[in-house]
Design a protein around this motif. Structure first.
Motif, PDB file in Angstrom:
ATOM      1  N   ASN A   9       0.810  -1.225   0.000  1.00 15.32           N
ATOM      2  CA  ASN A   9       0.000   0.000   0.000  1.00 15.32           C
ATOM      3  C   ASN A   9       0.842   1.273   0.000  1.00 15.32           C
ATOM      4  N   LEU A  10       2.153   1.139   0.083  1.00 14.58           N
ATOM      5  CA  LEU A  10       3.018   2.310   0.128  1.00 14.58           C
ATOM      6  C   LEU A  10       3.215   2.907  -1.264  1.00 14.58           C
ATOM      7  N   SER A  11       3.483   4.207  -1.293  1.00 14.76           N
ATOM      8  CA  SER A  11       3.819   4.875  -2.552  1.00 14.76           C
ATOM      9  C   SER A  11       5.200   4.405  -3.006  1.00 14.76           C
ATOM     10  N   LYS A  12       5.537   4.709  -4.230  1.00 11.77           N
ATOM     11  CA  LYS A  12       6.849   4.338  -4.774  1.00 11.77           C
ATOM     12  C   LYS A  12       7.967   4.937  -3.916  1.00 11.77           C
ATOM     13  N   THR A  13       7.801   6.189  -3.518  1.00 13.93           N
ATOM     14  CA  THR A  13       8.797   6.863  -2.679  1.00 13.93           C
ATOM     15  C   THR A  13       8.937   6.158  -1.337  1.00 13.93           C
ATOM     16  N   ASN A  14       7.807   5.834  -0.716  1.00 14.31           N
ATOM     17  CA  ASN A  14       7.853   5.173   0.590  1.00 14.31           C
ATOM     18  C   ASN A  14       8.376   3.743   0.492  1.00 14.31           C
ATOM     19  N   ARG A  19      12.727  -0.014   1.780  1.00 13.02           N
ATOM     20  CA  ARG A  19      13.831  -0.893   1.371  1.00 13.02           C
ATOM     21  C   ARG A  19      15.162  -0.409   1.958  1.00 13.02           C
ATOM     22  N   ALA A  20      15.357   0.909   1.986  1.00 10.71           N
ATOM     23  CA  ALA A  20      16.590   1.451   2.569  1.00 10.71           C
ATOM     24  C   ALA A  20      16.660   1.129   4.063  1.00 10.71           C
ATOM     25  N   SER A  21      15.545   1.228   4.750  1.00 11.36           N
ATOM     26  CA  SER A  21      15.495   0.873   6.166  1.00 11.36           C
ATOM     27  C   SER A  21      15.798  -0.603   6.366  1.00 11.36           C
ATOM     28  N   ASP A  22      15.233  -1.418   5.516  1.00  7.91           N
ATOM     29  CA  ASP A  22      15.421  -2.859   5.652  1.00  7.91           C
ATOM     30  C   ASP A  22      16.878  -3.258   5.413  1.00  7.91           C
ATOM     31  N   PHE A 146       9.851   3.307   9.012  1.00 10.69           N
ATOM     32  CA  PHE A 146       8.899   2.200   8.895  1.00 10.69           C
ATOM     33  C   PHE A 146       9.349   1.012   9.737  1.00 10.69           C
ATOM     34  N   HIS A 147       8.378   0.223  10.141  1.00 17.92           N
ATOM     35  CA  HIS A 147       8.686  -1.031  10.846  1.00 17.92           C
ATOM     36  C   HIS A 147       9.043  -2.075   9.791  1.00 17.92           C
ATOM     37  N   THR A 148      10.336  -2.283   9.627  1.00  9.81           N
ATOM     38  CA  THR A 148      10.853  -3.252   8.668  1.00  9.81           C
ATOM     39  C   THR A 148      11.614  -4.324   9.455  1.00  9.81           C
ATOM     40  N   GLU A 149      11.984  -5.399   8.787  1.00  9.06           N
ATOM     41  CA  GLU A 149      12.822  -6.397   9.459  1.00  9.06           C
ATOM     42  C   GLU A 149      14.131  -5.760   9.915  1.00  9.06           C
TER      43      GLU A 149
END
Length: 165
Positions: A9-14, A19-22, A146-149
Motif C-alpha cells: 500500500n506504500l507509494s513508490k517513494t515510501n 527498502r533502505a530501512s530494511d 517504517f517497521h521493517t525487518e
C-alpha cells in the motif's frame, strides 16, 4: 527482502524508504559497556514505581546513546497509564523534531487495562524501539521510519548490547 503486508500500500517513494530501512545494518554502540551501567537504575526505578526517577534514568540513557552515536539529542517523557482505545494500548510514541523543537519519545509505565507496572524488559524494548525511530531519521537520514525487518534487527541489537543474556 521480506516485507510486511502494508508494503504493497506504500507509494513508490515510501517503498524506496522502506527498502533502505530494511537494508540498513545493525547499530553498534562504541561505549556499550559504560551505557549498559545505566540499565539497573531504570529497572530499580520502574520496580519502585517512581515515574520521575524512571524519567531521569531514561533521559540519561538516550542522551548517552545519542552522544555515542553522534545524533541530535531527544527529549524523553514518561507518563503513568498507557492510552488505549478500541485499537489497543499505545506503548510508546516517537515525534520527530520540527524546526527548533527537539524530537520526543513518550513512554508509559503502567498498562491501560490493569494499571500494572510494565515489565522491565518490555519497557526498555519500547524505549529502544522509539529511539530507533530517532536513529532512522537522524543517523540513517531516512525521510520516514517504517517497521521493517531491518528496523527490528537494529532494535534487538541495541537491546542485546544493553541487556546481554
Amino acid at each position: 527482502m521480506a516485507v510486511f503486508s502494508y508494503y504493497s500500500n506504500l507509494s513508490k517513494t515510501n517503498k524506496a524508504i522502506y527498502r533502505a530501512s530494511d537494508r540498513a545494518g545493525i547499530i553498534r554502540l562504541k561505549n556499550h559497556a559504560d551505557i549498559r551501567a545505566l540499565i539497573p537504575g531504570i529497572e530499580q526505578a520502574l520496580q519502585a514505581e517512581d515515574r520521575l526517577q524512571v524519567l531521569a534514568c531514561c533521559q540519561e540513557l538516550v542522551e548517552r546513546m545519542a552522544g555515542d552515536l553522534q545524533v541530535p539529542p531527544v527529549t524523553v517523557k514518561v507518563f503513568a497509564v498507557r492510552p488505549s482505545h478500541d485499537w489497543g494500548e499505545l506503548h510508546g510514541l516517537y515525534e520527530p523534531g520540527e524546526g527548533r523543537r527537539r524530537a520526543c519519545i513518550s513512554v508509559w509505565i503502567r498498562t491501560a487495562r490493569h494499571r500494572r507496572i510494565v515489565a522491565f524488559r518490555t519497557f526498555l524494548r519500547t524505549l529502544l524501539h522509539e529511539f530507533c525511530h530517532h536513529l532512522d531519521y537522524e543517523m540513517l537520514g531516512l525521510a520516514d521510519s517504517f517497521h521493517t525487518e531491518g528496523f527490528f534487527k537494529r532494535e534487538s541489537a541495541l537491546f542485546k548490547q544493553l541487556v546481554p543474556d
